[in-house]
Design a protein around this motif. Structure first.
Motif, PDB file in Angstrom:
ATOM      1  N   GLN A 241      34.019  42.320  48.038  1.00  0.00           N
ATOM      2  CA  GLN A 241      33.988  42.377  46.568  1.00  0.00           C
ATOM      3  C   GLN A 241      34.684  43.638  46.068  1.00  0.00           C
ATOM      4  O   GLN A 241      35.431  43.602  45.084  1.00  0.00           O
ATOM      5  CB  GLN A 241      32.542  42.346  46.046  1.00  0.00           C
ATOM      6  CG  GLN A 241      31.843  41.002  46.179  1.00  0.00           C
ATOM      7  CD  GLN A 241      31.329  40.722  47.598  1.00  0.00           C
ATOM      8  OE1 GLN A 241      31.312  41.613  48.448  1.00  0.00           O
ATOM      9  NE2 GLN A 241      30.921  39.476  47.849  1.00  0.00           N
ATOM     10  N   GLN A 242      34.436  44.743  46.761  1.00  0.00           N
ATOM     11  CA  GLN A 242      35.110  45.986  46.356  1.00  0.00           C
ATOM     12  C   GLN A 242      36.622  45.837  46.498  1.00  0.00           C
ATOM     13  O   GLN A 242      37.387  46.292  45.650  1.00  0.00           O
ATOM     14  CB  GLN A 242      34.625  47.158  47.218  1.00  0.00           C
ATOM     15  CG  GLN A 242      33.193  47.580  46.906  1.00  0.00           C
ATOM     16  CD  GLN A 242      32.681  48.618  47.896  1.00  0.00           C
ATOM     17  OE1 GLN A 242      32.946  48.524  49.099  1.00  0.00           O
ATOM     18  NE2 GLN A 242      31.947  49.593  47.406  1.00  0.00           N
TER      19      GLN A 242
ATOM     20  N   ARG B 175      38.026  43.665  43.703  1.00  0.00           N
ATOM     21  CA  ARG B 175      38.202  44.398  42.445  1.00  0.00           C
ATOM     22  C   ARG B 175      39.394  45.340  42.524  1.00  0.00           C
ATOM     23  O   ARG B 175      40.189  45.447  41.593  1.00  0.00           O
ATOM     24  CB  ARG B 175      36.926  45.198  42.124  1.00  0.00           C
ATOM     25  CG  ARG B 175      35.832  44.353  41.490  1.00  0.00           C
ATOM     26  CD  ARG B 175      34.752  45.237  40.856  1.00  0.00           C
ATOM     27  NE  ARG B 175      34.043  46.026  41.849  1.00  0.00           N
ATOM     28  CZ  ARG B 175      33.014  45.561  42.583  1.00  0.00           C
ATOM     29  NH1 ARG B 175      32.582  44.323  42.410  1.00  0.00           N
ATOM     30  NH2 ARG B 175      32.413  46.330  43.466  1.00  0.00           N
TER      31      ARG B 175
ATOM     32  N   GLU C  64      42.768  45.118  40.202  1.00  0.00           N
ATOM     33  CA  GLU C  64      43.092  46.246  39.346  1.00  0.00           C
ATOM     34  C   GLU C  64      44.454  46.851  39.676  1.00  0.00           C
ATOM     35  O   GLU C  64      45.238  47.189  38.795  1.00  0.00           O
ATOM     36  CB  GLU C  64      41.988  47.287  39.542  1.00  0.00           C
ATOM     37  CG  GLU C  64      41.949  48.415  38.558  1.00  0.00           C
ATOM     38  CD  GLU C  64      40.871  49.399  38.979  1.00  0.00           C
ATOM     39  OE1 GLU C  64      41.194  50.586  39.134  1.00  0.00           O
ATOM     40  OE2 GLU C  64      39.711  48.944  39.194  1.00  0.00           O
TER      41      GLU C  64
ATOM     42  N   TYR D 252      41.555  38.151  40.373  1.00  0.00           N
ATOM     43  CA  TYR D 252      40.368  38.470  41.159  1.00  0.00           C
ATOM     44  C   TYR D 252      40.008  37.300  42.073  1.00  0.00           C
ATOM     45  O   TYR D 252      39.917  36.156  41.647  1.00  0.00           O
ATOM     46  CB  TYR D 252      39.189  38.776  40.237  1.00  0.00           C
ATOM     47  CG  TYR D 252      37.932  39.136  41.016  1.00  0.00           C
ATOM     48  CD1 TYR D 252      37.624  40.461  41.293  1.00  0.00           C
ATOM     49  CD2 TYR D 252      37.071  38.144  41.491  1.00  0.00           C
ATOM     50  CE1 TYR D 252      36.500  40.793  42.023  1.00  0.00           C
ATOM     51  CE2 TYR D 252      35.940  38.471  42.222  1.00  0.00           C
ATOM     52  CZ  TYR D 252      35.665  39.798  42.486  1.00  0.00           C
ATOM     53  OH  TYR D 252      34.543  40.132  43.215  1.00  0.00           O
TER      54      TYR D 252
ATOM     55  N   ASP E 122      37.433  36.785  45.792  1.00  0.00           N
ATOM     56  CA  ASP E 122      36.781  37.434  46.915  1.00  0.00           C
ATOM     57  C   ASP E 122      36.839  36.556  48.173  1.00  0.00           C
ATOM     58  O   ASP E 122      36.063  36.723  49.100  1.00  0.00           O
ATOM     59  CB  ASP E 122      35.360  37.911  46.596  1.00  0.00           C
ATOM     60  CG  ASP E 122      34.441  36.777  46.221  1.00  0.00           C
ATOM     61  OD1 ASP E 122      34.833  35.611  46.412  1.00  0.00           O
ATOM     62  OD2 ASP E 122      33.328  37.065  45.737  1.00  0.00           O
TER      63      ASP E 122
END
Ligand code: SF4
Lengths: 260, 223, 478
Positions: free
Chosen positions: C166-167, C170, C174, C181, C183
């Motif tokens: 998930q990190q 993101r 970004e 996005y 995952d």
């Protein structure tokens, strides 16, 4: 590494020396006394040289070789007869068996003395199993216990195997495995003082793993680990407490009354 | 003094106890395999297939006669529109009627973009395989340059079952690698992969997403 | 000597370690990842005696290679030069960076793509390149992720192991232009693949590390799964390989036993997807491959380790990372807490030579000496013994006649010296020692309730009622 795999074991002797270790001397003398009682019950006479202090490991692992050498030297000649030297702690036994010869490597005479001593050093459970060749009689109620042997005991002396085999002689004792069993409890001597955050995280994980087994108690062949875990549990207000293997074995197999 | 001289001088000044004897690799190798029967051809083929499958590589058994035809069918099923190949295979591929043939006939610099963006698959030869680990031995050369086994998303590799070795040391010794290495030699075990995100395995990291081994066997070994 | 590139003050290390330990999320991600790697490795070595034989042989090969190191380096250089490779030598990180930047400038470089190379992290090449106005882009997926987030690797084999998907999702959404996005790991890898393929095509220079350098044939061996290493060493016009001087072996046949242990110890794989053996640049008639190939041999403190027969074993390391994976301390605090390029046990024994003991003396203390590292090390480096040795060197001046280590004695403390002197005085005098035991047991009620780090998470230690000495003496008398 299992010592049993490569070590030649002598016949059961009539006499042995006990090296009590500094931690047992001051903090858990009962474990030492129980070791003596177990040995005596096997018909072995136990000699306890009064001049013994500490194997030198604290200074050794802290990086103070001079002080290590001085203290080790003070132990080196306390065991003149060719009797086995029994050490109820895996890490101190490992120190005397594996590190003494290296500490004195630069002096041929001391080296030969240290090597000769190293040959006679046995961790307590190793001795009971392979030299005294005990047959234990289980006199206790069914019990579930966990086992945490110190890292040095495990890696330098193979104690996890010896202890488990000994406990295997007790039909009503079930030895529960805990997760990450081979992992360190975070004691590590001065490590626990120098890096309290890491050390307590390790101790915390270990007590959690031990608790998850549902065991009534846990056993250790090293006083250091036992103190680390017991005092961690006490601080948490947890009733679980560990015992030294010698104490457990002595209590379990009938204590005084059963002398052969 | 130069960095080189300083470094070498410091190394030479270091104390040296009696140096260890040269490692006896053949003896070690023999000791590791003591008690194991020497691999048979059938065992090597079976082991290679098992290990290659473990790496997510596909093994298709073919014969000298039918491999171009099998390759054509594979290209159709996989939707391959362009197949990069080396000069020596041109005739066989043409004869099989494979469409979109693209020979690697000029330096990459002239057509890098096309290679990267518009080449679906490639076919290369191999110098053999290693059964123990399910590995292809590839020595790129003038005809079959290095990038053929790396850039196109699908890599077909021709492997002669006669050239299967039990293990890497065996292959090196039999093929006498130490007498001269090419500019680039490769061991390839499956399609490119990574486990860098949360230790989850994903294929096709930078290289091929699919590796298909066309294993040349005898008629009776086709299964 | 210039200031070390990294300085790890003891207090900062302890702060980071405490923060890491308190981060439940980080704790569980490292624990899970390490458990996974431990299990994978164990599955590769079902036969313990066979493993011991392999480790003993691998150790033998490494010791043999190190014993002949200067000769092998010269042989390697000769062979590589014959093969058309330029060989450079660097004593310091600054020198290594200068060599690389000079080559890059000569080729009017805008972009350098990098395959995984811990030595390039060690010399902080990316910073040096940025200062010289050139971009150095990591292309190993893990390294790419870490670089995109302005971080450093937290593990030498799995650089982004501290991040969840998930990190990363993101981060990509970004920072990667046009990335939506997601995952899904497959899609995330797809995004990285697309971005980096573009870069491989345009980069003027590719940089890589080296796993083994073979002297007899002049061959540089690279181990990898992704194929980015092959891209970096094949697509750009110039390939620069960088390695520590210790990576040489004499013969090609010395490679298989080491390789078999390296990949199995590192990730529990019998072999990696690619084993790339490079012996020269593009030859006339060849249609791809770099036109220029350079090897930069880096010392950066390795000759210091080499100068001491015990510490030399540090250089046996083949960088498998198994010591980290099995380290209970690393598992608790993760790689970033160490603050050095190489974390974990290998970091603690190698960093003092690179950065000096003044900058690193806390690292060898961050171990309970449990021995798990030494037990799994495929080349049998006695890591715990080396940790003890370095603790000693950090706290003492060099012995007369011996050359001091960089930062020798940096952790020396009068107070600690006095404590140990007192300890030795007590434990070498049996009568005094027994008297101390007698007193401690009689005054056990006076045990201090706060005992340094011990009581942070434990109840205080209290002496027993009677020492073992006393009890045994009483028995004798009765
Ligand atoms: S010290 Fe040993 S276990 Fe650690 S990375 Fe190096 S080779 Fe691997």
């Amino acid at each position: 590494m299992d010592e049993a795999g490569r070590r030649h074991y002598p016949e059961k002797p009539a006499r042995v020396y006990l090296f009590g270790t500094c931690l047992i001397d001051l903090f858990c003398p009962e474990a030492g006394m129980d070791a003596v009682r177990l040995l005596e019950r096997e018909g072995i006479e136990v000699h306890f040289p009064a001049a013994q202090t500490c194997c030198g490991q604290p200074a050794h692992s802290s990086g103070f070789p001079e002080q290590t050498r001085a203290v080790a030297l003070a132990q080196l000649r306390l065991f003149p007869e060719a009797w086995p030297v029994i050490v109820p702690s895996g890490s101190c036994a490992g120190m005397m068996r594996h590190h003494y010869p290296r500490i004195f490597a630069d002096d041929p005479r001391l080296l030969s003395e240290a090597s000769a001593l190293a040959e006679r050093v046995f961790e307590f459970t190793e001795f009971l199993l392979h030299v005294a060749r005990v047959r234990l009689t289980d006199r206790g109620a069914p019990a579930r216990v966990a086992l945490h042997t110190s890292c040095a005991a495990r890696r330098e002396m193979g104690t996890h195997v010896h202890a488990r085999t000994l406990l295997g002689q007790l039909p009503r004792v079930e030895v529960a495995m805990h997760t990450h069993e081979s992992e360190c409890c975070g004691f590590g001597g001065t490590f626990s003082l120098k890096h309290p955050a890491i050390s307590s995280a390790m101790a915390g994980d270990k007590v959690e793993a031990l608790k998850q087994t549902g065991a009534q108690t846990f056993l250790s062949a090293d006083c250091g680990c036992m103190l680390n875990l017991n005092h961690t549990l006490q601080k948490r207000g947890d009733p679980l407490q560990g015992q030294h293997l010698a104490t457990f074995l002595w209590q379990r197999t009938g204590a005084e009354g059963e002398q052969r | 003094m130069s960095a080189r001289a300083n470094i070498l001088q410091r190394l030479r000044a270091a104390p040296q106890a009696t140096p260890p004897l040269p490692p006896d690799v053949p003896a070690f190798h023999a000791a590791c395999h003591a008690g194991l029967a020497a691999g048979t051809r059938a065992a090597r083929i079976a082991l290679f297939c098992e290990k290659m499958a473990f790496w997510h590589g596909e093994v298709v058994r073919v014969t000298r006669a039918n491999w171009p035809q099998t390759l054509r069918e594979l290209c159709v099923t996989k939707g391959v529109r362009s197949l990069l190949h080396g000069e020596p295979h041109t005739a066989a591929l043409r004869a099989a009627g494979i469409g979109g043939l693209k020979p690697y006939d000029r330096p990459v610099d002239a057509w890098k973009k096309e290679l990267f963006e518009d080449t679906d698959a490639s076919l290369t030869s191999t110098r053999g395989g290693i059964a123990e680990t399910g590995t292809l031995i590839i020595w790129p050369d003038v005809d079959e340059p290095r990038l053929m086994s790396l850039v196109p998303p699908i890599h077909f590799a021709l492997l002669d079952a006669d050239q299967l070795y039990d293990d890497l040391f065996g292959a090196m010794r039999e093929q006498r690698w130490s007498s001269g290495m090419p500019t680039n030699a490769l061991l390839v075990s499956g399609p490119s992969k990574t486990a860098d995100i949360q230790v989850t395995l994903a294929y096709g990291a930078h290289g091929p997403k699919e590796l298909v081994v066309l294993m040349l066997v005898n008629e009776e070994e086709l299964k | 000597m210039n200031a070390p590139l990294q300085f790890v003050p003891a207090s900062a290390f302890k702060q980071r370690a405490a923060a890491a330990v308190a981060d439940a999320h980080l704790r569980s991600s490292f624990r899970n990842a390490m458990d996974f790697l431990i299990a994978r490795r164990a599955a590769q070595f079902p036969d313990a005696p066979a493993l011991e034989r392999q480790r003993a042989f691998a150790e033998h090969i490494r010791k043999y290679s190190l014993a002949r190191l200067p000769d092998l380096l010269e042989q390697l250089e000769r062979k590589l030069t014959d093969n058309g490779v330029s060989v450079h030598w660097a004593e310091t990180p600054e020198e290594a960076n200068r060599i690389i930047i000079d080559i890059a400038r000569r080729h009017s470089t805008r972009l350098m793509v990098k395959g995984k190379s811990m030595v390039s992290e060690e010399i902080e090449l990316n910073h040096a390149m940025a200062d010289a106005g050139m971009e150095a882009l990591e292309s190993d997926m893990g390294e790419y992720i870490v670089q995109l987030d302005g971080e450093k690797p937290s593990h030498i084999i799995m650089p982004a192991i501290h991040k969840t998907k998930q990190q990363i999702a993101r981060l990509f959404a970004e920072k990667v232009p046009g990335a939506a996005y997601t995952d899904s790991v497959d899609e995330l890898i797809g995004i990285g693949r697309a971005v980096l393929r573009e870069k491989f095509m345009t980069a003027e220079i590719g940089l890589s590390g080296v796993n083994f350098a073979v002297a007899e044939t002049g061959t540089l061996c690279l181990v990898e799964n992704e194929g980015n290493g092959r891209m970096c060493t094949t697509v750009p016009d110039v390939h620069i390989a960088i390695t520590g001087i210790e990576k040489v072996v004499e013969k090609l046949e010395h490679v298989p036993p080491l390789l078999a242990l390296l990949t199995r110890s590192a990730t529990g794989q019998a072999i990696t997807t690619y084993f790339n053996m490079i012996s020269g640049p593009r030859k006339p008639g060849e249609k791809d491959g770099p036109r220029e190939l350079h090897l930069v041999l880096v010392d950066n403190g390795r000759t210091q380790a080499y100068g001491d027969e015990q510490l030399r074993s540090t250089l046996q390391c083949i960088r498998c990372g198994a010591c980290m994976n099995h380290c209970p301390v690393y598992t608790r605090i993760g790689g970033h807490a160490y603050g050095s390029t190489y974390p974990g046990p290998i970091g603690a024994i190698v960093s003092p030579h690179m950065l000096g003991l003044a900058a690193t003396h806390v690292l060898p203390t961050a171990s309970s000496l449990c021995g798990a590292c030494g037990e799994v090390c495929p080349v049998r480096i006695p890591i715990p013994d080396l940790l003890i040795r370095l603790r000693g060197e950090a706290q003492h001046a060099a012995r007369p006649g011996e050359k001091p280590m960089l930062g020798q004695g940096a952790a020396q403390s009068r107070l600690i010296d006095i404590i140990w002197a007192g300890w030795a005085a007590l434990y070498t005098r049996p009568a005094l020692y027994r008297a101390f035991g007698w007193l401690a047991t009689r005054f056990r009620a006076l045990t201090p309730p706060m005992q340094s780090g011990w009581t942070a998470s434990r109840t205080p230690l209290q002496p027993a009622r009677r020492t073992l000495h006393e009890q045994m003496a009483a028995r004798k008398r009765s």
